[in-house]
Design a protein around this motif. Sequence first.
Motif, PDB file in Angstrom:
ATOM      1  N   LEU A  57      35.347  40.064  48.793  1.00 31.33           N
ATOM      2  CA  LEU A  57      36.685  39.491  48.681  1.00 31.33           C
ATOM      3  C   LEU A  57      37.731  40.224  49.508  1.00 31.33           C
ATOM      4  O   LEU A  57      38.858  39.756  49.633  1.00 31.33           O
ATOM      5  CB  LEU A  57      37.116  39.438  47.220  1.00 31.33           C
ATOM      6  N   ALA A  58      37.370  41.353  50.087  1.00 32.07           N
ATOM      7  CA  ALA A  58      38.291  42.021  51.013  1.00 32.07           C
ATOM      8  C   ALA A  58      38.354  41.299  52.348  1.00 32.07           C
ATOM      9  O   ALA A  58      39.272  41.512  53.127  1.00 32.07           O
ATOM     10  CB  ALA A  58      37.872  43.471  51.227  1.00 32.07           C
ATOM     11  N   GLY A  59      37.386  40.418  52.610  1.00 30.47           N
ATOM     12  CA  GLY A  59      37.345  39.694  53.868  1.00 30.47           C
ATOM     13  C   GLY A  59      38.217  38.451  53.839  1.00 30.47           C
ATOM     14  O   GLY A  59      38.391  37.829  52.783  1.00 30.47           O
ATOM     15  N   PRO A  60      38.764  38.026  54.967  1.00 28.06           N
ATOM     16  CA  PRO A  60      39.694  36.893  54.992  1.00 28.06           C
ATOM     17  C   PRO A  60      39.045  35.536  54.761  1.00 28.06           C
ATOM     18  O   PRO A  60      39.733  34.565  54.430  1.00 28.06           O
ATOM     19  CB  PRO A  60      40.309  36.972  56.395  1.00 28.06           C
ATOM     20  N   ASP A  61      37.730  35.439  54.938  1.00 30.58           N
ATOM     21  CA  ASP A  61      37.046  34.145  54.803  1.00 30.58           C
ATOM     22  C   ASP A  61      36.313  33.976  53.478  1.00 30.58           C
ATOM     23  O   ASP A  61      35.781  32.899  53.196  1.00 30.58           O
ATOM     24  CB  ASP A  61      36.045  33.966  55.945  1.00 30.58           C
ATOM     25  N   ALA A  62      36.266  35.023  52.661  1.00 31.91           N
ATOM     26  CA  ALA A  62      35.437  34.992  51.463  1.00 31.91           C
ATOM     27  C   ALA A  62      35.865  33.914  50.483  1.00 31.91           C
ATOM     28  O   ALA A  62      35.025  33.195  49.921  1.00 31.91           O
ATOM     29  CB  ALA A  62      35.457  36.361  50.783  1.00 31.91           C
ATOM     30  N   ALA A  63      37.155  33.772  50.250  1.00 31.80           N
ATOM     31  CA  ALA A  63      37.625  32.794  49.266  1.00 31.80           C
ATOM     32  C   ALA A  63      37.281  31.378  49.695  1.00 31.80           C
ATOM     33  O   ALA A  63      36.761  30.573  48.901  1.00 31.80           O
ATOM     34  CB  ALA A  63      39.131  32.936  49.058  1.00 31.80           C
ATOM     35  N   ARG A  64      37.566  31.062  50.944  1.00 29.70           N
ATOM     36  CA  ARG A  64      37.273  29.718  51.444  1.00 29.70           C
ATOM     37  C   ARG A  64      35.779  29.414  51.340  1.00 29.70           C
ATOM     38  O   ARG A  64      35.382  28.317  50.913  1.00 29.70           O
ATOM     39  CB  ARG A  64      37.744  29.596  52.890  1.00 29.70           C
ATOM     40  N   GLU A  65      34.955  30.380  51.704  1.00 29.44           N
ATOM     41  CA  GLU A  65      33.513  30.172  51.653  1.00 29.44           C
ATOM     42  C   GLU A  65      33.019  30.032  50.213  1.00 29.44           C
ATOM     43  O   GLU A  65      32.146  29.201  49.922  1.00 29.44           O
ATOM     44  CB  GLU A  65      32.810  31.334  52.355  1.00 29.44           C
ATOM     45  N   SER A  90      44.244  58.563  43.141  1.00 29.14           N
ATOM     46  CA  SER A  90      44.369  59.754  43.973  1.00 29.14           C
ATOM     47  C   SER A  90      45.766  60.322  43.829  1.00 29.14           C
ATOM     48  O   SER A  90      46.721  59.599  43.512  1.00 29.14           O
ATOM     49  CB  SER A  90      44.094  59.401  45.441  1.00 29.14           C
ATOM     50  N   ALA A  91      45.901  61.612  44.071  1.00 27.25           N
ATOM     51  CA  ALA A  91      47.222  62.228  44.137  1.00 27.25           C
ATOM     52  C   ALA A  91      48.009  61.605  45.282  1.00 27.25           C
ATOM     53  O   ALA A  91      47.446  61.184  46.295  1.00 27.25           O
ATOM     54  CB  ALA A  91      47.091  63.734  44.349  1.00 27.25           C
ATOM     55  N   VAL A  92      49.330  61.551  45.139  1.00 28.59           N
ATOM     56  CA  VAL A  92      50.150  60.816  46.100  1.00 28.59           C
ATOM     57  C   VAL A  92      50.009  61.353  47.518  1.00 28.59           C
ATOM     58  O   VAL A  92      49.934  60.582  48.489  1.00 28.59           O
ATOM     59  CB  VAL A  92      51.627  60.798  45.638  1.00 28.59           C
ATOM     60  N   GLU A  93      49.946  62.679  47.683  1.00 32.29           N
ATOM     61  CA  GLU A  93      49.843  63.236  49.035  1.00 32.29           C
ATOM     62  C   GLU A  93      48.498  62.918  49.687  1.00 32.29           C
ATOM     63  O   GLU A  93      48.369  62.963  50.917  1.00 32.29           O
ATOM     64  CB  GLU A  93      50.035  64.763  49.014  1.00 32.29           C
ATOM     65  N   GLU A  94      47.499  62.630  48.881  1.00 39.25           N
ATOM     66  CA  GLU A  94      46.145  62.419  49.396  1.00 39.25           C
ATOM     67  C   GLU A  94      45.762  60.949  49.461  1.00 39.25           C
ATOM     68  O   GLU A  94      44.648  60.614  49.880  1.00 39.25           O
ATOM     69  CB  GLU A  94      45.149  63.168  48.497  1.00 39.25           C
ATOM     70  N   TYR A  95      46.683  60.058  49.077  1.00 39.34           N
ATOM     71  CA  TYR A  95      46.325  58.644  49.017  1.00 39.34           C
ATOM     72  C   TYR A  95      46.146  58.098  50.439  1.00 39.34           C
ATOM     73  O   TYR A  95      47.058  58.126  51.261  1.00 39.34           O
ATOM     74  CB  TYR A  95      47.401  57.841  48.279  1.00 39.34           C
ATOM     75  N   ALA A  96      44.965  57.577  50.730  1.00 45.25           N
ATOM     76  CA  ALA A  96      44.623  57.133  52.079  1.00 45.25           C
ATOM     77  C   ALA A  96      45.175  55.738  52.362  1.00 45.25           C
ATOM     78  O   ALA A  96      45.123  54.853  51.505  1.00 45.25           O
ATOM     79  CB  ALA A  96      43.111  57.131  52.257  1.00 45.25           C
ATOM     80  N   LEU A  97      45.676  55.549  53.568  1.00 45.79           N
ATOM     81  CA  LEU A  97      46.194  54.244  53.958  1.00 45.79           C
ATOM     82  C   LEU A  97      45.109  53.175  53.878  1.00 45.79           C
ATOM     83  O   LEU A  97      45.374  52.031  53.472  1.00 45.79           O
ATOM     84  CB  LEU A  97      46.761  54.307  55.376  1.00 45.79           C
ATOM     85  N   ALA A  98      43.892  53.527  54.226  1.00 45.04           N
ATOM     86  CA  ALA A  98      42.797  52.547  54.163  1.00 45.04           C
ATOM     87  C   ALA A  98      42.567  52.076  52.729  1.00 45.04           C
ATOM     88  O   ALA A  98      42.275  50.895  52.495  1.00 45.04           O
ATOM     89  CB  ALA A  98      41.518  53.160  54.729  1.00 45.04           C
ATOM     90  N   ASP A  99      42.702  52.989  51.764  1.00 43.71           N
ATOM     91  CA  ASP A  99      42.543  52.605  50.361  1.00 43.71           C
ATOM     92  C   ASP A  99      43.676  51.685  49.914  1.00 43.71           C
ATOM     93  O   ASP A  99      43.475  50.738  49.153  1.00 43.71           O
ATOM     94  CB  ASP A  99      42.501  53.846  49.465  1.00 43.71           C
ATOM     95  N   TRP A 100      44.892  51.978  50.388  1.00 43.91           N
ATOM     96  CA  TRP A 100      46.034  51.101  50.078  1.00 43.91           C
ATOM     97  C   TRP A 100      45.788  49.690  50.619  1.00 43.91           C
ATOM     98  O   TRP A 100      45.938  48.701  49.902  1.00 43.91           O
ATOM     99  CB  TRP A 100      47.308  51.688  50.678  1.00 43.91           C
ATOM    100  N   ASP A 101      45.383  49.609  51.890  1.00 50.57           N
ATOM    101  CA  ASP A 101      45.202  48.303  52.523  1.00 50.57           C
ATOM    102  C   ASP A 101      44.071  47.512  51.874  1.00 50.57           C
ATOM    103  O   ASP A 101      44.206  46.298  51.655  1.00 50.57           O
ATOM    104  CB  ASP A 101      44.927  48.483  54.016  1.00 50.57           C
ATOM    105  N   ARG A 102      42.966  48.157  51.569  1.00 51.93           N
ATOM    106  CA  ARG A 102      41.848  47.434  50.949  1.00 51.93           C
ATOM    107  C   ARG A 102      42.216  46.991  49.531  1.00 51.93           C
ATOM    108  O   ARG A 102      41.847  45.893  49.100  1.00 51.93           O
ATOM    109  CB  ARG A 102      40.586  48.297  50.925  1.00 51.93           C
ATOM    110  N   THR A 103      42.970  47.830  48.797  1.00 50.17           N
ATOM    111  CA  THR A 103      43.410  47.438  47.458  1.00 50.17           C
ATOM    112  C   THR A 103      44.269  46.183  47.523  1.00 50.17           C
ATOM    113  O   THR A 103      44.096  45.245  46.732  1.00 50.17           O
ATOM    114  CB  THR A 103      44.187  48.584  46.793  1.00 50.17           C
ATOM    115  N   MET A 104      45.195  46.142  48.450  1.00 52.88           N
ATOM    116  CA  MET A 104      46.050  44.964  48.585  1.00 52.88           C
ATOM    117  C   MET A 104      45.246  43.739  49.009  1.00 52.88           C
ATOM    118  O   MET A 104      45.509  42.615  48.565  1.00 52.88           O
ATOM    119  CB  MET A 104      47.167  45.235  49.588  1.00 52.88           C
ATOM    120  N   ALA A 105      44.257  43.948  49.856  1.00 53.57           N
ATOM    121  CA  ALA A 105      43.427  42.832  50.309  1.00 53.57           C
ATOM    122  C   ALA A 105      42.649  42.219  49.155  1.00 53.57           C
ATOM    123  O   ALA A 105      42.557  40.985  49.029  1.00 53.57           O
ATOM    124  CB  ALA A 105      42.470  43.293  51.408  1.00 53.57           C
ATOM    125  N   VAL A 106      42.075  43.056  48.307  1.00 54.69           N
ATOM    126  CA  VAL A 106      41.261  42.552  47.189  1.00 54.69           C
ATOM    127  C   VAL A 106      42.137  42.058  46.044  1.00 54.69           C
ATOM    128  O   VAL A 106      41.871  40.995  45.457  1.00 54.69           O
ATOM    129  CB  VAL A 106      40.294  43.649  46.697  1.00 54.69           C
TER     130      VAL A 106
END
Length: 246
Positions: A57-65, A90-106
Motif C-alpha cells: 500500500l506504500a505504492g501509488p498503484d496498489a489501491a487501484r489494482e 523514534s526520538a525526534v532527533e533520530e526520526y528518518a525522513l524516509a520513515d516519515w514519507d513512508r508513514t504518510m504514504a501508507v
Amino acid sequence: MTSVLVAGGATGIGRACVRALRERSVDVYLADVNMAAADAAAAEDLPGRVVIGRHDLAGPDAAREAVAAAVGAYGRLDGVVVTAGLHVVSAVEEYALADWDRTMAVNVRAPFLFAQAAAAPLAETGGSIVFTGSTAAFRGSRGTFAYAASKGALISMTRALAVELAPRQIRVNCVCPGWIDTPFNEPYWAMQPDPSAALGALLSRIPAGRQGAPADVAGLIVYLLGPAAGYITGQSIVVDGGLLSA
C-alpha cells in the motif's frame, strides 16, 4: 452487503474484520503484503469466501489494482476497509525522513487512493468506506510524530470525503482505536525503558482496565459498513475503553 475489500486484512484489526465479515457470509478480498498471514486468515473455515492478493500500500498503484481485483473476483463492491498502517517510533532527533514519507504514504495517501479507486463501484451499490484512525490523533505520545500526524490528517480527510461522496450514496467513516493488544504496538513498547512497568501504568489509566482486542474494533467497523448505519457518515468514532474520557 455481499463483498468487501479489506486492506491490511492479514493481521490484527484487519484480520478480525475479515473473520467478522466472513462469519456473516460476506465475501472478502484481502489485500496485504504479508502472504503467510493472509494465507492463514483465508484458511479459516467460515461461510464467506475470501480471495487474497499481494499489494504494497506504500505504492501509488496498489489501491487501484486491489479494487480492480476485488470487483473482478466478486462482480461488485459493497465496502472498503483500510486497516493497514505504519507505526515508526523514534526520538525526534533520530526520526528518518524516509520513515516519515513512508508513514504518510501508507497511512494517508493509500486511504485516499482507495476512496478514489472505489468511488465508481461503490456508487453502484450504495457502499461504505471505513478507515482505521487512532487516538494518537487526539493526544501526544513519545516518538510517534509521523503516525500521530497521519492519523490527524486521516480524520480530516474522512470528513472531506464524506461530503464529496454523499451525493453518490457512499458513506465514509473512521474508527479510532486506543490501545489494542496486537503486535502493531511492539515498536512503542520496545522504546520503553521498562515495558512491563509502562504497560502497568497504561492499564491503570484505562477505565475498562484492559487493552482492547481486535474484535472490539471489528464489531464497530462491520456495523458502519452495513445498512443499520445508513445515516452515519463523516464521523470519527473512538474505541478506547474510556481512556480519552478519563
